[in-house]
Design an enzyme around this catalytic site. Structure first.
Site: not given
Ligand code: DX5
Length: 226
Positions: A36, A176
């Site tokens: 990310d 995601d």
């Molecule tokens: C955006 C990021 C998150 C991360 C996953 O903020 O891309 O979505 O990848 O986070 P979780 O799985 O904890 O929501």
């Protein structure tokens, strides 16, 4: 039926032992890793430079996705490809010339992918569906892990699935944000086939392998019921 893929986001990893976390994710059986990448402008957080990704590339053989949550991602596409990313995801909201940016990713030798935030209609990227290997529907507002799945994205996932099927696209449909055992089934039923999970895996009380097994169990049950 596309086999469902579970890809771990490392946003919530222990950065003091990131290499070990990657090795543990590989051993836990994830299908890939998503980095990310955040610039503090497009999203209110700062994370991984390409050098960190390149260091991780030395530790595991998993496919890497760079999720560029940055303004003007075209500036950094080649760096993340050189760092070892197989897929580069750019946000439709972050690049003025999306079609050209997707071409840059393909020219750099990676799979081009586009992401859209919750407020962006999937119809906004209809005209580049033929130019991507993956479409990412955000199910949280990007910037942080551990947020709740936005259930109102379910119809949008279904619309995206229908649009991809209508043009005979083989692009994967990824979700995601807030993907955990109690939400992954709904996302799969709506038509998603790649599931990004960060805190759902890294923060699972029984560890990474148990978390991945639990997610796969829900997906298998969903596939069986379909
Ligand atoms: C955006 C990021 C998150 C991360 C996953 O903020 O891309 O979505 O990848 O986070 P979780 O799985 O904890 O929501």
């Amino acid at each position: 039926m596309t086999r469902h893929q579970i890809v771990a986001s490392v946003l919530g990893a222990d950065y003091m032992r990131l290499g070990d976390e990657l090795a543990e994710l590989e051993a836990a059986g994830v299908d890939g890793v998503q980095w990310d990448v955040m610039d503090g402008r497009f999203v209110p957080n700062l994370t991984f430079g390409a050098d960190v990704v390149a260091a991780g590339r030395e530790r595991v053989d998993l496919p890497f996705e760079a999720h560029l949550m940055i303004e003007e991602p075209e500036r950094y596409v080649s760096e993340y490809v050189r760092a070892g990313c197989d897929t580069v995801i750019v946000h439709a909201e972050a690049t003025v010339h999306l079609h050209r940016t997707l071409g840059l990713i393909a020219e750099a030798g990676a799979k081009p992918a586009v992401a859209i935030n919750p407020a962006t209609p999937v119809e906004a990227i209809r005209d580049v569906l033929g130019d991507i290997d993956l479409l990412l529907i955000m199910t949280v507002n990007p910037g942080f892990g551990g947020q709740s799945f936005i259930r109102s994205m379910l119809p949008k996932i279904a619309r995206a699935r229908a649009m991809l099927d209508q043009i005979g696209s083989t692009a994967r449909l990824e979700v995601d944000g807030g993907i955990k055992a109690h939400t992954i089934g709904d996302a799969a039923r709506a038509g998603a086939d790649v599931f990004i999970s960060g805190s759902g895996i890294l923060g699972h009380p029984d560890g990474k392998a148990a978390a991945v097994r639990q997610l796969r169990h829900v997906l298998e049950a969903e596939a069986g019921a379909a």
